[in-house]
Design an enzyme around this catalytic site. Structure first.
Site: not given
Ligand code: NAP
Length: 248
Positions: A157, A143
């Site tokens: 985080y 991130s």
């Molecule tokens: P999100 O919409 O919250 O989706 C999270 C996903 O991870 C869901 O499929 C969830 O599955 C799964 N998950 C959560 N806890 C888990 C666990 N303990 N074991 C296995 N799966 C798990 O997140 P996102 O925004 O797409 O982010 C994806 C990645 O990008 C993350 O690593 C996040 O830190 C990174 N990121 C995101 C952003 C942003 O602005 N969105 C920015 C920087 C980095 P369930 O729904 O089935 O629980």
């Protein structure tokens, strides 16, 4: 039959966008999820409609036994992985460091850091030429917070993603001569449900004025960079941290 890709946290957001774009490019996909089976099954069904093999597979990445069972299921149904996207990750409620409990810190580092290590370990055991594999690619989701620090929101985080950056660079060098490339994407403000899970559903709107391009990004824009790092187009790229941040 395509090459097999495992996307952790593939049931929504960036992971779902990666699974579907990879399917479009011919990868067979294993869509991992923690809780939301229906959404993961839906993503897998959409991938199959694109003409590839796909399965949904539950495992909480912080539980080693569940990760091992997930890999056994993927081995049996699709075959050994050639690609891993360590995408599963969580945030927590906005808090200062002087308010953070050890339970909170443990959850953050167990899911975001240890989960990524264990999933990568199992991928390396299957991909590395040292272990009889045919090579592969790992993409970790870091991130922009790793360099911004996320003060007053979630320094824990941000620090977990700093660990992912170092992990990426170290593992990349460790397995570079074994046919495996390891890179990370550092997304900025991306419009997904993760912000609601941290109690700030309109976080992208609140902060987008800080983005030089003046807007948040989409999961699909991140997926393009992830899938590029998985494929032969990036064959000489390893140990790299790619910012997908609109300039932030
Ligand atoms: P999100 O919409 O919250 O989706 C999270 C996903 O991870 C869901 O499929 C969830 O599955 C799964 N998950 C959560 N806890 C888990 C666990 N303990 N074991 C296995 N799966 C798990 O997140 P996102 O925004 O797409 O982010 C994806 C990645 O990008 C993350 O690593 C996040 O830190 C990174 N990121 C995101 C952003 C942003 O602005 N969105 C920015 C920087 C980095 P369930 O729904 O089935 O629980």
């Amino acid at each position: 039959m395509g090459q097999v890709l495992l996307v952790t946290g593939g049931s929504r957001g960036i992971g779902a966008a990666v699974a579907l774009l990879a399917a479009r490019r011919g990868w067979d996909v294993a869509v991992n999820y923690a809780a939301d089976q229906a959404s993961a099954e839906r993503v897998a069904a959409q991938a199959r409609e694109l003409g590839v093999r796909a399965m949904a597979v539950r495992a909480r990445v912080e539980h080693e036994d569940e990760v091992l069972a997930m890999y056994r299921a993927v081995d049996a149904q699709l075959g050994p992985v050639a690609g891993l996207v360590n995408n599963a990750g969580v945030v927590d409620r906005a808090a200062r460091v002087d308010e953070m409990s050890v339970a909170r810190l443990r959850r953050m580092f167990e899911i975001n850091v240890i989960g990524s290590f264990v999933c990568a370990r199992e991928a390396v055991l299957r991909m590395s030429t040292r272990h009889g594999g045919a090579g592969g690619a790992i993409v970790n989701l870091s991130s922009a917070a790793a360099r911004l620090g996320a003060p007053g929101q979630y320094v824990d985080y941000a620090a977990s993603k700093g660990a992912i950056d170092t992990f990426t660079q170290g593992l990349a060098k460790e397995v570079a001569a074994e046919g495996i490339r390891v890179n990370a994407i550092r997304p900025g403000l991306i419009d997904t449900d993760i912000h609601a899970s941290g109690g700030i559903p309109d976080r992208v709107k609140q902060l987008q004025h800080q983005v030089p391009m003046g807007r948040g990004g989409s999961a699909e824009e991140v997926a393009e960079a992830v899938v590029w790092l998985l494929g032969p187009e990036s064959s000489y790229v390893t140990g790299t941290l790619v910012d997908v941040t609109g300039g932030r």
